[in-house]
Design an enzyme around this catalytic site. Structure first.
Site, PDB file in Angstrom:
ATOM      1  N   THR A   1       0.859  -1.196   0.000  1.00  0.00           N
ATOM      2  CA  THR A   1       0.000   0.000   0.000  1.00  0.00           C
ATOM      3  C   THR A   1       0.892   1.241   0.000  1.00  0.00           C
ATOM      4  O   THR A   1       2.006   1.203   0.530  1.00  0.00           O
ATOM      5  CB  THR A   1      -0.850  -0.027   1.293  1.00  0.00           C
TER       6      THR A   1
ATOM      7  N   ARG B   1     -14.589  -6.877   0.000  1.00  0.00           N
ATOM      8  CA  ARG B   1     -13.930  -6.442   1.236  1.00  0.00           C
ATOM      9  C   ARG B   1     -13.273  -5.067   1.056  1.00  0.00           C
ATOM     10  O   ARG B   1     -12.613  -4.798   0.053  1.00  0.00           O
ATOM     11  CB  ARG B   1     -12.871  -7.470   1.605  1.00  0.00           C
TER      12      ARG B   1
ATOM     13  N   GLY C   1     -10.669  -2.421   3.215  1.00  0.00           N
ATOM     14  CA  GLY C   1      -9.791  -2.316   4.388  1.00  0.00           C
ATOM     15  C   GLY C   1      -9.868  -0.926   4.983  1.00  0.00           C
ATOM     16  O   GLY C   1     -10.856  -0.196   4.801  1.00  0.00           O
ATOM     17  N   ASP C   2      -8.820  -0.546   5.664  1.00  0.00           N
ATOM     18  CA  ASP C   2      -8.785   0.765   6.320  1.00  0.00           C
ATOM     19  C   ASP C   2      -8.434   1.898   5.362  1.00  0.00           C
ATOM     20  O   ASP C   2      -8.760   3.055   5.619  1.00  0.00           O
ATOM     21  CB  ASP C   2      -7.742   0.755   7.444  1.00  0.00           C
TER      22      ASP C   2
ATOM     23  N   THR D   1      -0.668   1.695   7.017  1.00  0.00           N
ATOM     24  CA  THR D   1      -0.528   0.485   6.197  1.00  0.00           C
ATOM     25  C   THR D   1      -0.403  -0.710   7.117  1.00  0.00           C
ATOM     26  O   THR D   1       0.265  -0.642   8.152  1.00  0.00           O
ATOM     27  CB  THR D   1       0.684   0.566   5.265  1.00  0.00           C
ATOM     28  N   GLY D   2      -1.063  -1.796   6.745  1.00  0.00           N
ATOM     29  CA  GLY D   2      -1.010  -2.990   7.583  1.00  0.00           C
ATOM     30  C   GLY D   2      -2.304  -3.759   7.472  1.00  0.00           C
ATOM     31  O   GLY D   2      -3.065  -3.576   6.508  1.00  0.00           O
TER      32      GLY D   2
ATOM     33  N   GLY E   1      -5.680  -4.249   7.604  1.00  0.00           N
ATOM     34  CA  GLY E   1      -6.713  -3.217   7.638  1.00  0.00           C
ATOM     35  C   GLY E   1      -7.818  -3.421   8.653  1.00  0.00           C
ATOM     36  O   GLY E   1      -8.328  -2.447   9.228  1.00  0.00           O
TER      37      GLY E   1
HETATM   38  N1  ASP Z   1      -4.130  -1.647   4.912  1.00  0.00           N
HETATM   39  C1  ASP Z   1      -4.355  -2.259   3.635  1.00  0.00           C
HETATM   40  C2  ASP Z   1      -5.659  -3.011   3.669  1.00  0.00           C
HETATM   41  O1  ASP Z   1      -5.962  -3.639   4.668  1.00  0.00           O
HETATM   42  C3  ASP Z   1      -3.280  -3.210   3.222  1.00  0.00           C
HETATM   43  C4  ASP Z   1      -1.852  -2.751   3.430  1.00  0.00           C
HETATM   44  O2  ASP Z   1      -1.603  -1.698   3.986  1.00  0.00           O
HETATM   45  O3  ASP Z   1      -0.944  -3.467   2.990  1.00  0.00           O
HETATM   46  O4  ASP Z   1      -6.348  -3.016   2.686  1.00  0.00           O
END
Ligand code: ASP
Length: 345
Positions: free
Chosen positions: A213, A241, A243-244, A264-265, A267
Site C-alpha cells: 500500500t 472487502r 480495508g482501512d 498500512t497494515g 486493515g
Molecule cells: N491496509 C491495507 C488493507 O488492509 C493493506 C496494506 O496496507 O498493505 O487493505
C-alpha cells in the site's frame, strides 16, 4: 552561589529551551521544537519483507522509486505548492509504479480482479474524499480528491464511483492495465495455502496479508497538512472487502491542529482501532507529542491487539514519525536539507 549568578544561569536555561531547534526529551522520544519549513513523508507498505527474498537489485529499485516519489512532492513544496498537490502527485507516481500494491501492480482479489481503494484529506478544512472497490481508474488517489472537491459526498464505491470518475473526466483504463505477473503468482500461492488450511481445519482461511500500500503526508510552507493513502487491499480478498485505506479516520486523517497520518497494515485492525484518528486524538486530548502518540498506537495498542503494520505522520511543526511493528516498512521523508529512505528497522 550569589543571587545574580543564579539569575544568569536561570536566564541562560530559559533561552536554551526557547530557541528554535532546541530539543526536548519527551517520554523517551526526541521531539524538536523547531518548525520545519516543509516536510513530506511517504510509505510503500508495511509487512513481512523477507530479507532473504530481497536482492540488492530489488532493494535498490524500491529505494529509487521512493526517492523519485519524494523528489516529485518535494519540488512542489519547495516551489510553494500546496500540501494537497504534493500528496496527490507523490501518490500518483507510486500508483504508476508496479512495485507497489496500488494502481498498476495492485494485488488480486479471490476472483482474479484488481479492486482499488484510496482516500484523501485536507487538514486545513477537514474535507475528505474516498473511493472503494474501483476497477478501471488509473489513479484512485486523484478520484478520491475529486470526490472531495467535486461531489457533496465523502465516500463512493464500485460502479457509482466509476461513473463519477467518467463524468468528471478522470483517467480510466481497461482492468487488464493493473495486471502484473508477480501479483498474479501471489494470488495462486495464497489460494493454494487457503485450500490446504481449509481442508485441514474445515473453516474458511483468513485473507493473506501482502504489503505494498502507498501513502503520503505533508506539511507545506503555509503550515497546511494533507494526507492520502492508496491500495489494492489484501491478496485473495473476497466479498467486496474494504480495508482501512479508504476509511477516513482509520487509514487516513489530517487536521492542521494536530497531524496528518497514513496507515498500512492489516486493515481490519486499523479500522477497529480507528488508528489514524487515534493518533490525532492523543495529541489533541492528551497533549502527546507526535512521536509519543504514534508510538503508543503502533507499538503498544496495535501490538497488544495483534494488528501488524505501521504508519507515517507529520505534525504542524513538520516533525515526522514512521513507526511500524512489522518486519519492515518501505518509507522515507524529506525536509529542507534532509532525506531519509529506509526499508528495515
Ligand atoms: N491496509 C491495507 C488493507 O488492509 C493493506 C496494506 O496496507 O498493505 O487493505
Amino acid at each position: 552561589m550569589s543571587t545574580s549568578k543564579l539569575a544568569i544561569i536561570a536566564g541562560l536555561f530559559a533561552f536554551a529551551c526557547s530557541r528554535p531547534g532546541a530539543e526536548q526529551q519527551t517520554g523517551g522520544s526526541m521531539t524538536t521544537s523547531k518548525t520545519h519549513e516543509y516536510a513530506i513523508v511517504i510509505h510503500g507498505g508495511a509487512g513481512t519483507i523477507l530479507r532473504e527474498e530481497m536482492s540488492p537489485e530489488k532493494e535498490a529499485a524500491y529505494k529509487a522509486a521512493l526517492n523519485a516519489a519524494l523528489d516529485i512532492g518535494e519540488k512542489i513544496l519547495k516551489d510553494g505548492g500546496s500540501a494537497m498537490d504534493a500528496v496527490e502527485q507523490t501518490i500518483r507516481s507510486l500508483e504508476d509504479n508496479p512495485l507497489f500494491n496500488a494502481g498498476k501492480g495492485a494485488v488480486f482479489n479471490h476472483d482474479g480482479k484488481n479492486e482499488l481503494d484510496a482516500s484523501f484529506m485536507d487538514g486545513a478544512t477537514r474535507n475528505a474524499g474516498a473511493v472503494g472497490g474501483v476497477t478501471i481508474v488509473r489513479n484512485p488517489i486523484t478520484l478520491a480528491r475529486a470526490v472531495m472537491e467535486q461531489s457533496p459526498h465523502v465516500m463512493l464505491t464500485g460502479r457509482g464511483a466509476e461513473a463519477f470518475a467518467i463524468e468528471n473526466g478522470i483517467d480510466t483504463v481497461a482492468p487488464s492495465y493493473f495486471f502484473t505477473q508477480e501479483r498474479w503468482d501471489a494470488l495462486q500461492r495464497a489460494k493454494a495455502v487457503e485450500k490446504q488450511k481449509e481442508s485441514e481445519s474445515g473453516m474458511p482461511a483468513k485473507a493473506n496479508h501482502k504489503m505494498g500500500t502507498v501513502g503520503c503526508v505533508v506539511r507545506d510552507k503555509q503550515g497546511n497538512l494533507a494526507a492520502g493513502t492508496s491500495t489494492g487491499g489484501m491478496t485473495n480478498k473476497r466479498w467486496n472487502r474494504l480495508g482501512d485505506s479508504p476509511v477516513i479516520g482509520a487509514g487516513t486523517f489530517a487536521d492542521n491542529n494536530t497531524c496528518a497520518v497514513s496507515c498500512t497494515g492489516h486493515g481490519e485492525f486499523f479500522i477497529r482501532y480507528v488508528v489514524a484518528y487515534d493518533v490525532a486524538a492523543l495529541m489533541d486530548y492528551k497533549n502527546l507529542s507526535l512521536e509519543d502518540a504514534t508510538h503508543t498506537v503502533v507499538m503498544d495498542k496495535l501490538v497488544k491487539a495483534g494488528g501488524e503494520g505501521g504508519l507515517i505522520a507529520v505534525d504542524k511543526n513538520g516533525n515526522v514519525a514512521m513507526p511500524f511493528n512489522s518486519e519492515g516498512m518501505y518509507r522515507g521523508y524529506s525536509r529542507p536539507g534532509e532525506r531519509v529512505v529506509e526499508i528495515y528497522k
